[in-house]
Scaffold this motif. Sequence first.
Motif, PDB file in Angstrom:
ATOM      1  N   ARG A 127     115.245  78.953  57.406  1.00 45.51           N
ATOM      2  CA  ARG A 127     115.152  78.455  58.584  1.00 45.51           C
ATOM      3  C   ARG A 127     116.459  78.019  59.258  1.00 45.51           C
ATOM      4  N   ALA A 128     116.552  78.216  60.394  1.00 45.94           N
ATOM      5  CA  ALA A 128     117.914  77.411  61.079  1.00 45.94           C
ATOM      6  C   ALA A 128     117.658  75.840  61.090  1.00 45.94           C
ATOM      7  N   GLY A 129     118.732  75.472  60.577  1.00 46.57           N
ATOM      8  CA  GLY A 129     119.188  73.745  60.472  1.00 46.57           C
ATOM      9  C   GLY A 129     118.458  73.982  58.783  1.00 46.57           C
ATOM     10  N   VAL A 130     117.676  74.402  57.998  1.00 44.15           N
ATOM     11  CA  VAL A 130     117.439  73.960  56.701  1.00 44.15           C
ATOM     12  C   VAL A 130     117.819  74.630  55.722  1.00 44.15           C
ATOM     13  N   GLY A 131     117.761  76.135  55.864  1.00 38.43           N
ATOM     14  CA  GLY A 131     118.392  76.824  54.743  1.00 38.43           C
ATOM     15  C   GLY A 131     116.429  77.935  54.555  1.00 38.43           C
ATOM     16  N   GLU A 132     117.382  78.074  53.372  1.00 37.52           N
ATOM     17  CA  GLU A 132     116.189  79.015  52.676  1.00 37.52           C
ATOM     18  C   GLU A 132     115.055  78.453  51.913  1.00 37.52           C
ATOM     19  N   LEU A 133     114.130  78.591  52.264  1.00 40.04           N
ATOM     20  CA  LEU A 133     112.371  78.284  52.403  1.00 40.04           C
ATOM     21  C   LEU A 133     111.739  79.626  51.232  1.00 40.04           C
ATOM     22  N   THR A 134     111.046  78.811  49.915  1.00 42.30           N
ATOM     23  CA  THR A 134     110.199  79.942  49.711  1.00 42.30           C
ATOM     24  C   THR A 134     109.060  79.528  49.887  1.00 42.30           C
ATOM     25  N   PHE A 135     107.192  80.225  50.229  1.00 43.33           N
ATOM     26  CA  PHE A 135     106.103  80.215  50.658  1.00 43.33           C
ATOM     27  C   PHE A 135     105.940  81.317  49.485  1.00 43.33           C
ATOM     28  N   THR A 136     104.684  80.816  49.380  1.00 41.47           N
ATOM     29  CA  THR A 136     103.236  81.509  48.416  1.00 41.47           C
ATOM     30  C   THR A 136     102.136  81.331  49.127  1.00 41.47           C
ATOM     31  N   ILE A 137     101.353  82.378  49.878  1.00 37.42           N
ATOM     32  CA  ILE A 137     100.260  82.340  51.112  1.00 37.42           C
ATOM     33  C   ILE A 137      99.811  83.145  50.028  1.00 37.42           C
ATOM     34  N   THR A 138      98.190  82.031  50.195  1.00 39.42           N
ATOM     35  CA  THR A 138      97.325  83.240  49.999  1.00 39.42           C
ATOM     36  C   THR A 138      96.241  84.155  50.482  1.00 39.42           C
ATOM     37  N   ARG A 139      96.620  84.903  51.259  1.00 43.65           N
ATOM     38  CA  ARG A 139      95.629  85.755  51.696  1.00 43.65           C
ATOM     39  C   ARG A 139      94.421  86.088  52.775  1.00 43.65           C
ATOM     40  N   ASP A 140      94.003  85.922  53.565  1.00 46.21           N
ATOM     41  CA  ASP A 140      92.580  85.470  54.035  1.00 46.21           C
ATOM     42  C   ASP A 140      92.226  86.590  55.050  1.00 46.21           C
ATOM     43  N   THR A 141      90.430  86.132  55.725  1.00 40.30           N
ATOM     44  CA  THR A 141      90.253  86.547  56.892  1.00 40.30           C
ATOM     45  C   THR A 141      90.984  86.478  58.052  1.00 40.30           C
ATOM     46  N   ILE A 142      91.687  86.653  58.933  1.00 38.02           N
ATOM     47  CA  ILE A 142      91.812  85.876  60.604  1.00 38.02           C
ATOM     48  C   ILE A 142      90.593  86.817  61.412  1.00 38.02           C
ATOM     49  N   PRO A 143      90.574  85.840  61.768  1.00 37.28           N
ATOM     50  CA  PRO A 143      89.084  86.208  62.787  1.00 37.28           C
ATOM     51  C   PRO A 143      89.714  86.523  63.462  1.00 37.28           C
ATOM     52  N   LEU A 144      88.115  86.975  64.568  1.00 37.65           N
ATOM     53  CA  LEU A 144      88.147  87.178  65.234  1.00 37.65           C
ATOM     54  C   LEU A 144      88.649  86.376  67.154  1.00 37.65           C
ATOM     55  N   GLU A 145      87.659  85.332  66.972  1.00 42.83           N
ATOM     56  CA  GLU A 145      87.809  84.414  67.486  1.00 42.83           C
ATOM     57  C   GLU A 145      88.940  83.627  67.913  1.00 42.83           C
ATOM     58  N   THR A 146      89.658  83.526  69.386  1.00 42.44           N
ATOM     59  CA  THR A 146      90.599  83.319  70.063  1.00 42.44           C
ATOM     60  C   THR A 146      90.820  81.891  70.446  1.00 42.44           C
ATOM     61  N   VAL A 147      89.143  81.651  71.362  1.00 41.32           N
ATOM     62  CA  VAL A 147      89.913  80.331  71.856  1.00 41.32           C
ATOM     63  C   VAL A 147      88.861  78.989  71.233  1.00 41.32           C
ATOM     64  N   TYR A 148      89.186  77.741  71.339  1.00 42.72           N
ATOM     65  CA  TYR A 148      88.505  76.682  70.967  1.00 42.72           C
ATOM     66  C   TYR A 148      88.736  75.920  71.933  1.00 42.72           C
ATOM     67  N   TYR A 149      87.260  75.030  71.779  1.00 39.28           N
ATOM     68  CA  TYR A 149      87.610  74.348  72.604  1.00 39.28           C
ATOM     69  C   TYR A 149      86.640  72.830  71.926  1.00 39.28           C
ATOM     70  N   GLU A 150      86.721  71.969  72.775  1.00 34.46           N
ATOM     71  CA  GLU A 150      86.154  70.550  72.597  1.00 34.46           C
ATOM     72  C   GLU A 150      86.314  69.819  73.519  1.00 34.46           C
ATOM     73  N   VAL A 151      85.431  68.190  73.240  1.00 34.40           N
ATOM     74  CA  VAL A 151      85.772  67.360  74.604  1.00 34.40           C
ATOM     75  C   VAL A 151      86.375  65.781  74.143  1.00 34.40           C
ATOM     76  N   ILE A 152      87.601  65.805  74.533  1.00 34.27           N
ATOM     77  CA  ILE A 152      88.525  64.729  73.575  1.00 34.27           C
ATOM     78  C   ILE A 152      88.314  63.249  75.134  1.00 34.27           C
ATOM     79  N   GLU A 153      89.303  62.644  74.891  1.00 37.71           N
ATOM     80  CA  GLU A 153      89.008  61.164  75.311  1.00 37.71           C
ATOM     81  C   GLU A 153      88.743  61.310  76.803  1.00 37.71           C
ATOM     82  N   ASP A 154      88.057  60.273  77.509  1.00 40.63           N
ATOM     83  CA  ASP A 154      87.822  60.011  78.195  1.00 40.63           C
ATOM     84  C   ASP A 154      87.757  61.027  78.813  1.00 40.63           C
ATOM     85  N   ASN A 155      86.624  61.790  78.421  1.00 39.79           N
ATOM     86  CA  ASN A 155      85.873  63.227  79.037  1.00 39.79           C
ATOM     87  C   ASN A 155      86.325  64.231  79.453  1.00 39.79           C
TER      88      ASN A 155
END
Length: 462
Positions: free
Chosen positions: A168-196
């Motif tokens: 990572r630029a400006g940080v150096g080498e990083l190690t990530f251990t990631i547990t694989r999962d099902t990546i869903p088909l859904e691509t759009v998320y919506y909600e009503v937030i403050e002041d409608n």
Amino acid sequence: MKNSKLLISVIVTAIITAGITYNVVQPRESVSSNPDDPFSKLRSTYDILQSNYYKDVDTTKLVEGAIKGMVDSLEDPYSVYMDVEEAKSFSENISSSFEGIGAEIQESNGSIMIVSPIKGSPAEEVGLKPKDVILKVNDESVEGLSVNEAVLKIRGEKGTKVNLLVQRAGVGELTFTITRDTIPLETVYYEVIEDNIGKIQITKFSETTGEELSNALKELQSKNVKGLVLDLRQNPGGLMDQALLMSDLFVDKGEIILQVEDRTGAKEVYKAENNKVVNLPVTVIIDGGTASAGEIMAAALHQSAGIPLVGEKTFGKGTVQTAKAFDDTSSVKYTTAKWLTPDGSWIHEKGIEPTVKVELPAYANLPYINPDNVLKVGDSTPEVNAAQQMLKALGYTDISEKGYFDENTEKVVKQFQEDQGLTVDGKITKDTTIKIIELIQNKIKDNDTQLEKAISVLKEQL
């Protein structure tokens, strides 16, 4: 005879000095090729290897290797040959759910780079960022691999783990251990937030995204929202036709959405074909993970509908690809053209600048801490520094941020563990790490400076 031996000796010495060893038992024979047939040399090479190589040759490997070499010679990270397995993986990524870590990657200057993690994916949860360069997968270097070869190493069954070493630029080498999962088909998320106000997040542009967006707009308009915030952050792109379809909802009929320029310089102009559906004030949030089709939509809405862009400069991918499948389902994906913004700009490797520049808080960009690691007194690592910065962001202001786990850090960790009802031992282990990350993620959501500014800009239009 003596002079002849001396000559041979000199030649052998010269060859060895040059670091080259030849064991040629026959004089070289020239192979004829037809200058009018560019493929005659290729066919001759194939015939030579088939007939004379010292081991049996796999015909399929020879042919596929030749095709890969041909495509690789273009030096275009977006043009690749995909064998049957790789083509299947590519198709899944566009049209259905799949099992993996949920990150879009590409080849960049010979390296495998993260374009963007997908919303809610394991990649996002552990903290992978756009433009992280993947160095190793499970301790195996990915140097020289194609994007699809790297994808096949990274993907795997749900519940299994994969280790990534990234730069990572400006940080150096990083190690990530990631547990694989099902990546869903859904691509759009919506909600009503403050002041409608309606908020819509689009995570990528797949075959169903246009329909999902239309449904989201109908739902929000039925709730009489006053305006919309469209969130395109961390969106790696996808299908151009979906970007056109979706932009059409926000742009007046006849306005330019996109221009496509072919190899001759000829341009095809795509314009909005329908009356716009959205007649509410809108703002769009972008960042360094907004790429490709995400950039098409952001540029169209900004330049042809006057919609402000809030956030950070986008990724910068301004080319168009298509894929052609062979009978055996392998395929070749290749670049066909440049795409240009409505005003004719090519944003490739430049990105799109926001109207209003806003960054997230510094703690939103801190590197991941691996829950499987133990951080204790005496350790001095980037993860210790990240943990110290996270704890400081969570209100433990007396902690050092030098990356050295000293006695003061141990004291603060004990206090944090006591406050959270954890085992108090002064070490940062699994439960403590998970709790720190959870609280930081909640803090980022509660202090989303880019969303807050987008709302503020939107309110100015109401």
